[in-house]
Design an enzyme around this catalytic site. Sequence first.
Site, PDB file in Angstrom:
ATOM      1  N   CYS A 420      -0.484  -2.713   2.927  1.00  0.00           N
ATOM      2  CA  CYS A 420      -1.527  -2.098   2.112  1.00  0.00           C
ATOM      3  C   CYS A 420      -1.119  -0.724   1.591  1.00  0.00           C
ATOM      4  O   CYS A 420      -1.471  -0.345   0.463  1.00  0.00           O
ATOM      5  CB  CYS A 420      -2.820  -2.004   2.910  1.00  0.00           C
ATOM      6  N   HIS A 464      -5.972   0.468   7.448  1.00  0.00           N
ATOM      7  CA  HIS A 464      -5.870  -0.014   6.071  1.00  0.00           C
ATOM      8  C   HIS A 464      -5.793   1.176   5.122  1.00  0.00           C
ATOM      9  O   HIS A 464      -6.204   2.297   5.453  1.00  0.00           O
ATOM     10  CB  HIS A 464      -7.093  -0.874   5.741  1.00  0.00           C
ATOM     11  N   ASP A 481      -8.983  -2.127  -4.238  1.00  0.00           N
ATOM     12  CA  ASP A 481      -8.094  -2.533  -3.143  1.00  0.00           C
ATOM     13  C   ASP A 481      -7.160  -3.635  -3.635  1.00  0.00           C
ATOM     14  O   ASP A 481      -7.575  -4.792  -3.769  1.00  0.00           O
ATOM     15  CB  ASP A 481      -8.921  -3.021  -1.954  1.00  0.00           C
TER      16      ASP A 481
END
Length: 682
Positions: A420, A464, A481
Site C-alpha cells: 500500500c 495501511h 486508496d
Amino acid sequence: MKPLFQLARSSMIWLLVSILMVMAPYISIVPSWLFVLALLAVGWRLMVYRGRWSFPHWGVRVGVMLLVLAGLVAELRHSSVMVVTVGLLIAAFVLKLTEMYRRRDALVILYVAFLLIVCSFLFYQSIPMALYSLLSLIVVTACLNTVYRSQQNNDIWRPLKRSAVLYMQALPMMLILFLIFPRIGPLWQVDMNSGQSFTGLSDSMSPGDVSRLTRSAEIAFRARFDDPLPPENRRYWRGLTYDQFDGRAWRRSDVLVAQSRAAVKSKPKPQQTVLGDLAPNSQTYHYQVVMEPTGQRWRYGLDTPLRYPAKFRQIEDWTLQEAQPLMQRTQYSLASRIGAVREALSTAQIDHYLQLPSTGNAKARQLAQRWVAEQSDIKGFTAQMMSFFARDFRYTLEPPLLQQNDSIDQFLFQSQQGFCGHFASAGVLLLRAAGIPARVVGGYLGGEMNPVDGVLTVRQYEAHAWLEYWDKEDLSWHRLDPTSVVAPLRLEQSAAQLFSNEPSFLADSMLMRNGFLSGAFLKQLRQRYEAINYDWHRWVLNFHERQSGLLQRWLGDISVVNLLLMIMLPGALVLSLVAVSLLRRRGAPKDDVMKALAQLDRCLGPKQQRRPGETVGQFFDRLSLAFPTLTEEFETLSRCYEQIRYAEDLNPELPQQFKAIIVRCCPLILKASPIDAARPAL
C-alpha cells in the site's frame, strides 16, 4: 552471630523467596548485572547464616556501592531516569543483605520489597502482573510474620496461610476504597520509557516500511462502538499524514512539526472542534479506543475525528496528538465522521501540498502531464490514475527493492509490484505533478470483531497507507486508496485472510501464522482473554474516568457526607464481621480432646463439673470417687490424656479412643447418682 539476633530458619527461607519474587518482574527492565549482584549478595548471606563466612568489611560494601552508582550513571545514556532510579532501589535492596545482622535490618529489606512491588506497576499493568503482585505481597507478608519467631518455631507453611487469610479479610475494604476514594493526579511527570521497543508507524515512510508491520500480530488498539460497526471497507483509522517528499521517503514537514509543537504548548480547548462542512451523506460514529503504547505523540481515530478529549490537540492535517509520548496503554473517546470534508486552503497551503523535489522521477511527471491534457477535471484524472493501477500492478508484501534515485519511476514502469505504501506514494506524486494538492496518510485498515464483547481489535499487520487529494471545485479533501483497485479483497477481507499465503506475513508471530492461536478452541480462549483484558483496562486501570459517573448514579449528588457514609457503613459492616469471627474463635474448643472434655462437662451436674484451677488428672480422680462404677473408665481416661499431652511418640488412635470412652460414659453418668459429690478436690 548471637542467637538473639539470628533469624529463624523459616524466616530465612521466606526472605530469600521474597527477594527472588520481588525482583523477577524487573528482569527485562533493569540492567542484567544487577541480578548477578543479587545472586552474589544472597549467596554471601547464606554463607554468613551457616557460619562459614563473616560479613564483608564496610570498605568492601562502600566500594561495591560506588561501582553500582557508576554503572547506573552509565546506564543513563540509553535508559530512562525511572529505570535507573528503580535500579538504584534494587541495588540498595540486595546490598542490604550483606549487612543484615539484626532483625530490624530484615524489616528494612521487607519494607523496600513492598515498595518494589508497587513500582512494578509503573512498567506492567496487565492482569497476570496484578495476580503475581498479589502473590508477592502475600509471600512478603508471610516473611514479615516470621521475623520475630523463635528458633524453635520452624513451621514453614503456617505464616503463608496466615498472610493469605489476612489479605482475604482486607479485600472487602480494599474494594470499597477503590470504588470511592478519589484519584489524585501525579504531582510530577517522569520519563517512563523503560527501553522497550515499540512497533507501529513512525514519522517517516519509505518503500517497505508499512509492509514490515505485517510481520507482527501485536495489538495496535481496540475500539468499542456505541453505534453499529462501520463497513469493513470504510474502517480507515487515521494516524498521521506525510506531506514532504525527498525523492524516496515521505515524512512530516517542518510546518507540521512546528504546528505540533505549538499545539502541545497551547491551552486545552473544548472537547469539540469544527473542521468545516461535511458531506451530507457522511455518518457520525461514537466510540472508545484503548490504544497500546507506541512511544509516539499521535493517537488513532476513525477517518475524520470531530470530537475528542480536551487533553488532545488537533493540527491542520487532522492529526490528533498529546503532549507526551504514549508509554502506557491509554483510553479515550472520540466521535468521527466518514466522508469528504470541506476546507478552504490558502495559497501557501496549496503550494505546500504541491511540493516535489526539483528533479527525479521524470517519467512519472510526464505521465501525469499527459493525463492532465487528456482529462478535463480532477475526477477524470483520478479515475484514469486508478485505471492505470488496476491494469498490470500486483499487490504483494515482498516487492523487489527499488533504487535510491527515481524509485517511483522504477515502481510504475518496471517492477509494478508493491504494498500500500508504494501505491500511495506513487499516487501522491502523480497528483502533485498534475497540480492537484495531495498527501499520504498512514494508519490502519479494518479490524477483527471479538464476538465475546463486540470490541474491534486492530493489529499491526493491518497497517495501511492511502492518500488524500484536495478538489478545488468543491473545496474538499477526498480519500483515495489505490489498493481498492489493485487488490479489492483487501477492503472486503481481513489482512490475515488476504496475506495468508505470503511467506513474510506474521513472520514474527509464528503461533498466529501456523494457526496455533487461530484454531477454534484456542481462538475462543484468546478472544475471551482479550475481552477480559479490555474490561480490565476500562474498569480497573482507567477507573478514574468512570468513577464520577458511577458514584453519581449510586449517590445522586456527590458530597463529602455521602462519600463518608459510603465508606463508613461498609467499613463498619466489615469490622463487625471480623469482630464476630474473633469472638467465636476465642470461645471454641481448640482440639478434639478439649471438645470431648466439654461434652463430659455438659453431662455432669453443676457440682461435678471441672473446677477452676483443677488439673485434668485431679478432675478424673474426683469423678472416680463420685462414680465408683466408672472408676476404671476414668482411670483409663486419665492415662490416655497424659499420653496425648506428654508422650513423645503419640499414638494417632488415642484421641479417638479418649473421645469414644467419654461418649460411652455420658449415658451411664446421667443414670447414676454420685456417691460423694461434696468431697473436695484432691
